[in-house]
Design a protein around this motif. Structure first.
Motif, PDB file in Angstrom:
ATOM      1  N   LYS A  10       0.837  -1.202   0.000  1.00 17.59           N
ATOM      2  CA  LYS A  10       0.000   0.000   0.000  1.00 17.59           C
ATOM      3  C   LYS A  10       0.880   1.263   0.000  1.00 17.59           C
ATOM      4  CE  LYS A  10      -2.592   0.949   3.681  1.00 17.59           C
ATOM      5  NZ  LYS A  10      -3.614   0.685   4.693  1.00 17.59           N
TER       6      LYS A  10
ATOM      7  N   GLU B 178      -6.322  -6.017  -5.205  1.00 12.79           N
ATOM      8  CA  GLU B 178      -7.053  -5.271  -4.173  1.00 12.79           C
ATOM      9  C   GLU B 178      -7.778  -6.209  -3.204  1.00 12.79           C
ATOM     10  OE1 GLU B 178      -8.851  -2.840  -1.617  1.00 12.79           O
ATOM     11  OE2 GLU B 178      -7.134  -2.329  -2.890  1.00 12.79           O
TER      12      GLU B 178
ATOM     13  N   THR C 256      -5.806  -7.822  -0.169  1.00 11.13           N
ATOM     14  CA  THR C 256      -5.105  -6.970   0.795  1.00 11.13           C
ATOM     15  C   THR C 256      -5.788  -7.053   2.154  1.00 11.13           C
ATOM     16  OG1 THR C 256      -6.495  -5.066   0.283  1.00 11.13           O
ATOM     17  CG2 THR C 256      -4.434  -5.279  -0.975  1.00 11.13           C
TER      18      THR C 256
ATOM     19  N   TYR D  78      -8.929  -4.806   2.469  1.00  6.17           N
ATOM     20  CA  TYR D  78     -10.137  -5.385   1.875  1.00  6.17           C
ATOM     21  C   TYR D  78     -10.780  -6.349   2.881  1.00  6.17           C
ATOM     22  CZ  TYR D  78     -13.132  -8.264  -1.073  1.00  6.17           C
ATOM     23  OH  TYR D  78     -14.215  -8.942  -1.591  1.00  6.17           O
TER      24      TYR D  78
END
Length: 509
Positions: free
Chosen positions: A48, A78, A81, A84
């Motif tokens: 990130k 995404e 992660t 999420y």
């Protein structure tokens, strides 16, 4: 700039996350969930942060950002992660969502993470309970981890994460008692082994029973730039996964760790022969029962199976086949056969290997005749998780120039720190052992250099008390002084009684 996250901050959150499971699941099982989540959170935060940096650098140019990200250590979609997963923490299918994210992580990084998460199931009813309980546990863990910021700029050195991982493994090992010993060697014992083998730059370093990899990391850390090649093998699937994550969290990206039974199926080979290593360290399972079962074919009845040297294609047991109920020398022979010329190895073993007879005696005689044994070091009892068995360290060296063996007894009272359940080696204790190993000399009540003739006269028995006498003579009792002392005490007592009478008289009692 965010405030730095300290080792203590991370350790505290991890230990709190562990509270979620405590009392519901055995710690030897729930450690896998906590450590996997720590790994995921770290690579997620690092990814990130880099995404933010590239977005700024390339002014939002999606193509260039993606190209830069594809060169990162780990590639994340995404929905793989941590953020999420955290956003889905209240989803009734959260266990399955985590599993899918881990699977995606593996597939995106197949060269590095293939199979790492195959042994962990965040949606397991048998381990984590029914959906309602399971979901509330997972939500709680995600919330705990969300309090941690593990971005590289905030954490600083990568070692901080690696050390937290190590800290947790050690805490879990002490919690898990006997089971804990299977995946972790106490850090000061690992440190001692690492310093005994003294690795050098470009060495190949190998641990045939590598557990969660902590011992290998200690050895790598002995070389200032860590420029060594790490090899290991581990039989337990979950522990093997922990070892791979442990390496990445310590910045070791090229470790070659295999999963399988090292004795029946050694996986580090070159030209179909056992690979050779300059340094070998190990803490194999003590006196492993049925160590040879992997050599039996499917049609053999377990009870009737008898191990024979001819069953091993690598001829490791030509010096003798260890007893079926004690695998200690099977590991020693495997390591000696894997040791390069001039190579050195150090392994932790139960004391029985020093003096037990029959086939073990025959193997010991062969090792001594080939002049491979360099030192025998007795360490304090109760150093290891879940076992009070006193152990020893045997150091072996190929192409030795000397013809004697150093014995060290480092198990006396002043040579360690006593703990309630577990004793500890301190830095000063390790230094003392290493200095003696380097000096290689006889010191009263601590060490002894034995000639091969002397060992032969002892019938190849290596039991340490035969060579290092730690017996303390008790001082002779001076009976005259004792008698005098008793008389003095008697007369003191008489005068006290006399005074007491006078006081009582004064008080009219």
């Amino acid at each position: 700039m965010s405030e730095k996250v300290t080792q203590q901050d991370i350790n505290a959150v991890l230990w709190q996350a562990a509270d979620t499971f405590r009392g519901k699941i055995d710690s030897s099982i729930y450690k896998d969930y906590i450590l996997t989540m720590l790994f995921m959170k770290y690579i997620s935060d690092a990814y990130k942060e880099h995404l933010e940096e590239y977005t700024q650098k390339y002014d939002g140019d999606e193509r260039r950002i993606q190209r830069a990200l594809s060169r990162e250590r780990f590639v994340l979609e995404e929905d793989a992660t941590f953020d999420y997963l955290y956003s889905k923490r209240n989803d009734p299918e959260i266990g399955e969502i985590i599993n899918k994210a881990l699977e995606k992580l593996e597939n995106e990084n197949t060269g590095k993470l293939r199979g790492v998460f195959r042994n962990i199931d965040f949606n397991s009813e048998s381990v984590l309970g029914r959906a309602k309980d399971r979901n509330s546990m997972l939500r709680s863990v995600l919330e705990d981890f969300n309090r941690l910021t593990l971005k590289p700029s905030v954490v600083g050195s990568e070692d901080v994460i690696g050390d937290s991982y190590q800290y947790m493994i050690e805490r879990f090992a002490s919690d898990a008692g006997k089971k804990g010993g299977e995946f972790f060697t106490p850090s000061m014992v690992s440190e001692l082994l690492a310093r005994l083998v003294k690795p050098e730059e470009n060495d190949r370093i190998y641990d045939p029973t590598c557990g969660s990899g902590s011992l290998l990391i200690k050895v790598a850390n002995q070389v200032p730039n860590k420029k060594v090649q790490i090899y290991g093998q581990e039989r337990n699937g979950q522990t093997h996964s922990l070892a791979i994550m442990n390496m990445y969290l310590h910045g070791i990206d090229d470790a070659k760790l295999e999963w399988g039974d090292t004795l029946a199926n050694p996986l580090h080979l070159e030209d179909d022969k056992l690979m050779k290593f300059q340094r070998i360290v190990a803490n194999p399972p003590f006196s492993l029962d049925k160590w040879a079962m992997g050599f039996a074919n499917d049609t053999t009845n377990d009870k009737k199976f008898k191990m024979d040297a001819s069953l091993d294609p690598y001829r490791r047991f030509d010096w003798g086949v260890p007893p079926s109920s004690k695998g200690d020398y099977a590991f020693v022979q495997h390591m000696l056969y894997s040791l390069a010329e001039e190579g050195r190895m150090a392994t932790i073993l139960p004391h029985g290997v020093l003096f037990r007879g029959s086939s073990e005696g025959k193997i010991r005689k062969q090792i001594l005749e080939m002049n491979l044994l360099d030192a025998v070091i007795g360490v304090p009892e109760a150093l290891f998780f879940g076992t009070g068995i006193p152990a020893c360290i045997m150091v072996f060296q190929k192409n030795r120039k000397r013809n004697d063996v150093l014995f060290i007894d480092a198990s006396s009272e002043g040579d360690y720190e006593k703990g309630k359940n577990q004793n500890k080696l301190r830095e000063q204790d390790i230094k003392k052992i290493i200095e003696m190993y380097e000096k290689y000399e006889t010191v009263d009540k601590y060490s002894y250099v034995a000639s091969m003739d002397e060992i032969k006269e002892n019938d190849n028995n290596l039991n340490i008390p035969r060579y290092v006498d730690t017996f303390e003579e008790e001082e002779l009792v001076d009976l005259k002084a004792v008698k005098q002392n008793i008389n003095e005490i008697k007369s003191e007592l008489e005068s006290v009684e006399q005074k007491m009478k006078e006081y009582l008289k004064e008080l009219g009692l």
